[in-house]
Design a protein around this motif. Structure first.
Motif, PDB file in Angstrom:
ATOM      1  N   HIS A  75      62.280  23.166  41.765  1.00 16.22           N
ATOM      2  CA  HIS A  75      63.655  22.780  42.083  1.00 16.22           C
ATOM      3  C   HIS A  75      63.734  21.955  43.367  1.00 16.22           C
ATOM      4  CE1 HIS A  75      65.617  25.064  38.944  1.00 16.22           C
ATOM      5  NE2 HIS A  75      65.031  26.190  39.334  1.00 16.22           N
ATOM      6  N   LEU A  76      62.657  21.948  44.146  1.00 19.62           N
ATOM      7  CA  LEU A  76      62.674  21.312  45.467  1.00 19.62           C
ATOM      8  C   LEU A  76      61.781  20.076  45.505  1.00 19.62           C
ATOM      9  CD1 LEU A  76      62.383  24.609  47.551  1.00 19.62           C
ATOM     10  CD2 LEU A  76      64.468  23.442  46.778  1.00 19.62           C
ATOM     11  N   ALA A  77      61.556  19.481  44.341  1.00 27.14           N
ATOM     12  CA  ALA A  77      60.611  18.372  44.231  1.00 27.14           C
ATOM     13  C   ALA A  77      61.177  17.049  44.736  1.00 27.14           C
ATOM     14  CB  ALA A  77      60.161  18.212  42.782  1.00 27.14           C
ATOM     15  N   ASP A  78      62.497  16.947  44.888  1.00 27.86           N
ATOM     16  CA  ASP A  78      63.088  15.704  45.380  1.00 27.86           C
ATOM     17  C   ASP A  78      64.310  16.021  46.233  1.00 27.86           C
ATOM     18  OD1 ASP A  78      65.228  16.241  43.561  1.00 27.86           O
ATOM     19  OD2 ASP A  78      64.256  15.062  42.000  1.00 27.86           O
ATOM     20  N   ALA A  79      64.837  14.982  46.872  1.00 26.57           N
ATOM     21  CA  ALA A  79      65.951  15.164  47.804  1.00 26.57           C
ATOM     22  C   ALA A  79      67.195  15.702  47.117  1.00 26.57           C
ATOM     23  CB  ALA A  79      66.260  13.842  48.509  1.00 26.57           C
ATOM     24  N   ALA A  80      67.427  15.281  45.879  1.00 24.18           N
ATOM     25  CA  ALA A  80      68.611  15.751  45.164  1.00 24.18           C
ATOM     26  C   ALA A  80      68.529  17.250  44.899  1.00 24.18           C
ATOM     27  CB  ALA A  80      68.769  14.984  43.849  1.00 24.18           C
ATOM     28  N   GLY A  81      67.342  17.727  44.524  1.00 25.39           N
ATOM     29  CA  GLY A  81      67.168  19.155  44.289  1.00 25.39           C
ATOM     30  C   GLY A  81      67.336  19.955  45.565  1.00 25.39           C
ATOM     31  N   VAL A  82      66.764  19.456  46.658  1.00 21.51           N
ATOM     32  CA  VAL A  82      66.895  20.142  47.946  1.00 21.51           C
ATOM     33  C   VAL A  82      68.369  20.221  48.345  1.00 21.51           C
ATOM     34  CG1 VAL A  82      66.400  19.952  50.410  1.00 21.51           C
ATOM     35  CG2 VAL A  82      64.577  19.581  48.738  1.00 21.51           C
TER      36      VAL A  82
END
Length: 267
Positions: free
Chosen positions: A241-248
């Motif tokens: 879930h934290l693989a990209d800025a949008a997920g973070v």
């Protein structure tokens, strides 16, 4: 990340704990919003994957330290975004948990692991008492001292530790999107889960998954949160879930709202 928002435990931190760390090694602890007079404190014990120069990469093969055995992938990005949203202090540990795990009791088997997820760590095998003491002084003590100082600097009503976990472990899928780890403070974990479930009903959220809290294997909750009687949880987010800025950003927003709901119910 501006200098006004981030303060290192610093150049003199290396000198004070200098038995292991050299001039080119990073300071063990970074503070974000360190002076914020917020009722919330955030921790990220597994933010970094640095290895002191003197330890020669722990003898690990190339790339091993970048895997989840070396750090909590995505946890630092999430913790920083959440601290910015809440305008609260965040304490980050810069060294890999394979050097010394700052959420384990010093001297415990998992504090300086010889094997992690079936990967042998040559630089952790056959250590002397002096080796253990040097790592504690250089890595563990500055993190532990920073937590104590943050509690003493301002009244805190809640503390949360931000972690991540892998979608699969030892060949088994982990179906949870996030887990909320507690031992005594079940009310806080349930409030977090209830608010996040209301905001994102598609998520699978769990209490005390994928791990459980224990005196023998955990530090932050038994020694800091429970001891002070503040609201708390160790928050585990699945790292895909934290693989990209949008997920973070999405998870920071969800957690900020959930933590806000806990504070609303906390005198």
């Amino acid at each position: 990340m501006t200098r006004s928002n981030v303060m290192d435990a610093g150049e003199n931190g290396r000198a004070a704990h200098g038995g292991l760390l050299r001039a080119n090694d990073p300071a063990p602890v970074t503070l974000r919003h360190g002076q914020a007079a917020s009722p919330v404190l955030l921790l990220c014990e597994h933010a970094g994957r640095a290895v002191p120069e003197a330890l020669n990469g722990l003898g690990l093969p190339d790339g091993a330290i970048d895997r989840h055995i070396g750090w909590d992938i995505g946890a630092e990005d999430l913790a920083c975004r959440l601290a910015d949203r809440l305008r609260c202090p965040l304490i980050l540990q810069r060294y890999s948990r394979l050097v010394m795990d700052c959420n384990r009791p010093p001297g415990s088997e998992e504090s300086i692991p010889e094997v992690s997820d079936s990967t042998r760590v040559p630089g952790n095998i056959g250590l002397s008492a002096a080796d253990h003491a040097a790592r504690r002084q250089a890595i563990f003590d500055p993190m532990n001292d920073a937590i104590t100082a943050a509690f003493e600097a301002h009244p805190r009503r809640a503390v949360f530790s931000i972690h991540s976990f892998t979608p699969h472990f030892q060949g088994r899928a982990r179906p949870w999107d996030a887990g909320f780890l507690v031992r005594r403070d079940m009310d806080t974990a349930r409030r977090l889960i209830n608010r996040m479930s209301a905001d994102a009903p598609e998520l699978t959220l769990a209490l005390n998954e994928p791990y459980q809290i224990d005196d023998a294997s955990d530090w932050f909750i038994p020694r800091h949160a429970e001891a002070r009687g503040v609201r708390h949880s160790l928050i585990e987010v699945r790292n895909d879930h934290l693989a990209d800025a949008a997920g973070v950003a999405r998870w920071a927003d969800l957690l900020a709202a959930a933590i806000g709901s806990v504070l609303e119910e906390t005198p």
